[in-house]
Enzyme design. Structure first.
Site, mmCIF file in Angstrom:
data_model
loop_
_atom_site.group_PDB
_atom_site.id
_atom_site.type_symbol
_atom_site.label_atom_id
_atom_site.label_comp_id
_atom_site.label_asym_id
_atom_site.label_seq_id
_atom_site.Cartn_x
_atom_site.Cartn_y
_atom_site.Cartn_z
ATOM 1 N N PHE A 164 0.804 -1.224 0.000
ATOM 2 C CA PHE A 164 0.000 0.000 0.000
ATOM 3 C C PHE A 164 0.833 1.268 0.000
ATOM 4 O O PHE A 164 0.382 2.310 -0.465
ATOM 5 C CB PHE A 164 -0.921 0.015 1.230
ATOM 6 C CG PHE A 164 -0.192 0.306 2.528
ATOM 7 C CD1 PHE A 164 0.053 1.607 2.944
ATOM 8 C CD2 PHE A 164 0.265 -0.732 3.334
ATOM 9 C CE1 PHE A 164 0.727 1.868 4.124
ATOM 10 C CE2 PHE A 164 0.934 -0.485 4.512
ATOM 11 C CZ PHE A 164 1.185 0.822 4.908
ATOM 12 N N SER A 245 5.878 -7.387 3.979
ATOM 13 C CA SER A 245 6.544 -7.665 5.247
ATOM 14 C C SER A 245 7.479 -8.865 5.132
ATOM 15 O O SER A 245 7.297 -9.747 4.280
ATOM 16 C CB SER A 245 5.507 -7.938 6.336
ATOM 17 O OG SER A 245 4.859 -9.178 6.110
ATOM 18 N N GLU A 266 11.200 -7.772 -1.880
ATOM 19 C CA GLU A 266 11.499 -6.451 -1.314
ATOM 20 C C GLU A 266 10.745 -6.364 0.002
ATOM 21 O O GLU A 266 9.560 -6.037 0.038
ATOM 22 C CB GLU A 266 11.075 -5.333 -2.274
ATOM 23 C CG GLU A 266 11.804 -5.334 -3.600
ATOM 24 C CD GLU A 266 13.256 -4.940 -3.489
ATOM 25 O OE1 GLU A 266 13.694 -4.548 -2.384
ATOM 26 O OE2 GLU A 266 13.972 -5.018 -4.500
ATOM 27 N N CYS A 300 9.560 1.630 3.285
ATOM 28 C CA CYS A 300 10.512 0.591 3.673
ATOM 29 C C CYS A 300 11.893 1.191 3.881
ATOM 30 O O CYS A 300 12.736 0.618 4.578
ATOM 31 C CB CYS A 300 10.558 -0.526 2.637
ATOM 32 S SG CYS A 300 10.823 0.045 0.951
ATOM 33 N N THR A 301 12.136 2.378 3.307
ATOM 34 C CA THR A 301 13.416 3.074 3.487
ATOM 35 C C THR A 301 13.346 4.174 4.545
ATOM 36 O O THR A 301 14.291 4.951 4.684
ATOM 37 C CB THR A 301 13.886 3.694 2.152
ATOM 38 O OG1 THR A 301 12.842 4.541 1.636
ATOM 39 C CG2 THR A 301 14.228 2.615 1.142
ATOM 40 N N GLY A 462 14.331 7.967 -0.670
ATOM 41 C CA GLY A 462 14.431 8.793 -1.861
ATOM 42 C C GLY A 462 15.349 8.231 -2.924
ATOM 43 O O GLY A 462 16.103 8.962 -3.558
#
Length: 513
Positions: A164, A245, A266, A300-301, A462
């Site tokens: 999402f 996850s 990922e 995630c980053t 980014g």
């Protein structure tokens, strides 16, 4: 906003809000389709009722995709690239509308929503050039009058399961590359952001139809877990790209591996920035705050940990506290706000639980968290970004919480800082803020960061599409987007041609009849 979204959906070509699946220009639902609902975390309002795909819908999609692959794979790669170019052009036209939909359905800021669509445009541009650069190699044979080379062929059906938090960009990373490589795509977007998926499918379907591309080159299945399970266990799905996850990634990886399929994973991140005593502190504050609160900490980053040198620790902590006091939380479509909502109330509960666990373990919250209430936060999904002083060994610090919780850790030496940075199960993104060349080079060396992404003097989030995106350890080891990530969507074949009038064997073996 609801009326505006209705107009935006119409502008994006969405005529039917209830399709469970699409094979391209053809949309459909089952006779007894289950229903779900899409709510905006921005204001809590229902956007639409959504039908969910079932096993019968899945079979229609997969069989159509199998037939489409036989045709699509024979298109010359530059022709496939030209069609992806047209997708990029269509996204340029639809950027404002699609970016607004991303912001409203997912909850990220409008600037980030527009930025996500720009990522889609960028990967299309990248893929267009790549369609003329699917290079193999030539090798010298040890046998006379022989030629050796390698070439790359498409895999077949590429399944894409996206999350999402990037409801459109991650699909495009996979789809643009998979398509120019000659594959067909079956996409299961997050059930939390179905309209973003429907919009993207409609935009691409219009491009494919205009180019007389057969049904099934790009397909969509709106579903919760059931379709993902079918894709994971289906031998017809040659490659499954999963973003989500670590817990679910383990299940997907095991299922795909058991049938000897290919996967791109990922998964979670637990990203740190090392703040050196030689850092530019003003720049470091910006990188740390954006990394921690951008997308409400749902990247995630996202920056989860700051590892700060003891000599500047108190100074930097005080600067952070001041910066957090200036954050504006509210409607992400209002560009005066810095932080929008979490995706849903379940995410809010996980945020609250993480804070409680941290306090039980001894975390000292220098900026308190909490759930925001009042008419401006009626959806119940808005929370306060918070900061806690912790020990890296705390159990809660070792886990990824998809929320704006930032942990502060003190260090003495760079070796210690790197060890702390690496001492978590995840290995996605990392950064160091320093003007010391030796520190920067040590951080980037083989004895430095163990993450798939390591930055100097920029934050953890980014990433640009030109570089391969992905991480190590429990992040899954997958790579998407730029560089040579395209190879993950193809199969390698080594070829040897004998143009002699004899048949010499390799390694000098004699076999005379």
């Amino acid at each position: 906003m609801k009326n505006n979204i209705t107009a935006i959906l119409q502008n994006l070509g969405i005529k039917d809000l209830n399709p469970a699946y699409s094979t391209g220009s053809q949309w459909g639902t089952g006779k007894n389709a289950e229903k779900s609902e899409s709510y905006s975390p921005v204001d809590g309002k229902k956007i639409a009722d959504i039908c969910l795909a079932d096993g019968d819908n899945y079979e229609v999609v997969i069989k159509t995709a199998e037939q489409a692959f036989k045709i699509w794979s024979k298109f010359p790669a530059p022709k496939r690239g030209d069609i992806v170019r047209q997708l990029g052009d269509a996204l340029r036209i639809k950027k404002q509308d699609l970016g607004t939909l991303v912001s409203y359905e997912m909850g990220k800021s409008l600037q980030e929503g527009l930025g996500e669509v720009q990522e889609m445009i960028d990967i299309c541009d990248f893929a267009v050039g790549l369609s003329r650069q699917l290079y193999g190699l030539t090798m010298h044979s040890e046998r006379p009058n022989h030629r050796m080379y390698e070439q790359w062929h498409p895999l077949g059906i590429v399944g894409i399961i996206s999350a999402f938090n990037f409801p459109v960009a991650v699909w495009s990373w996979n789809a643009a590359l998979a398509l120019i490589c000659g594959n067909v795509c079956v996409w299961k977007p997050s059930a939390k952001t179905p309209l973003c998926g429907i919009a993207c499918q409609q935009i691409l379907a219009d491009v494919l139809k205009a180019n007389d591309v057969p049904e099934g080159v790009s397909s969509l299945l709106i579903s919760e877990a059931v379709i993902g399970e079918l894709m994971s266990n289906d031998k017809r799905v040659a490659l499954l790209s999963f973003t989500g996850s670590t817990r679910v990634g383990r299940i997907v990886s095991s299922s795909v591996a058991s049938r000897f399929g290919k996967s791109i994973l990922e998964l979670g991140g637990n990203n740190a920035i090392i703040i050196s005593k030689d850092a530019d502190l003003e720049m470091s504050i910006i990188g740390a705050v954006f990394g921690a609160v951008g997308t409400a900490g749902q990247r995630c980053t996202s920056t989860r940990r700051l590892i700060i040198h003891e000599d500047i620790y108190e100074n930097f902590k005080n600067r952070l506290v001041k910066a957090y006091s200036q954050l504006r939380i509210g409607d992400p479509l209002d560009q005066n706000n810095h932080v929008g909502p979490l995706i849903d109330k379940a995410a809010v509960e996980l945020y609250v639980e993480a804070i409680e666990k941290g306090k039980k373990e001894g975390a000292n919250f220098v900026v308190e968290g909490g759930v925001l209430t009042g008419s401006d936060y009626a959806s119940g999904c808005y929370v306060k970004p918070c900061i806690a002083e912790v020990d890296n060994s705390y159990e809660i610090v070792q886990h990824e919480t998809f929320a704006p919780i930032l942990y502060l850790i003190k260090y003495k030496t760079l070796d210690e800082a790197i060890a702390l940075q690496n001492d978590v199960p995840q290995g996605l993104s990392s950064a160091i803020m320093t003007l010391n060349l030796r520190e920067a080079e040590q951080f980037l060396s083989s004895s430095g960061s163990d993450c798939g992404i390591a930055n100097v003097n920029i934050g953890t989030s980014g990433a640009e599409i030109g570089g391969a995106f992905g991480g190590e350890k429990e992040t899954g080891g997958g790579r998407e987007s730029g560089s040579d990530a395209w190879k993950g969507y193809m199969r390698r074949q080594t070829n040897t041609i004998n143009y002699a009038n004899t048949l010499p064997l390799a390694q000098g073996i004699k076999f005379d009849l």
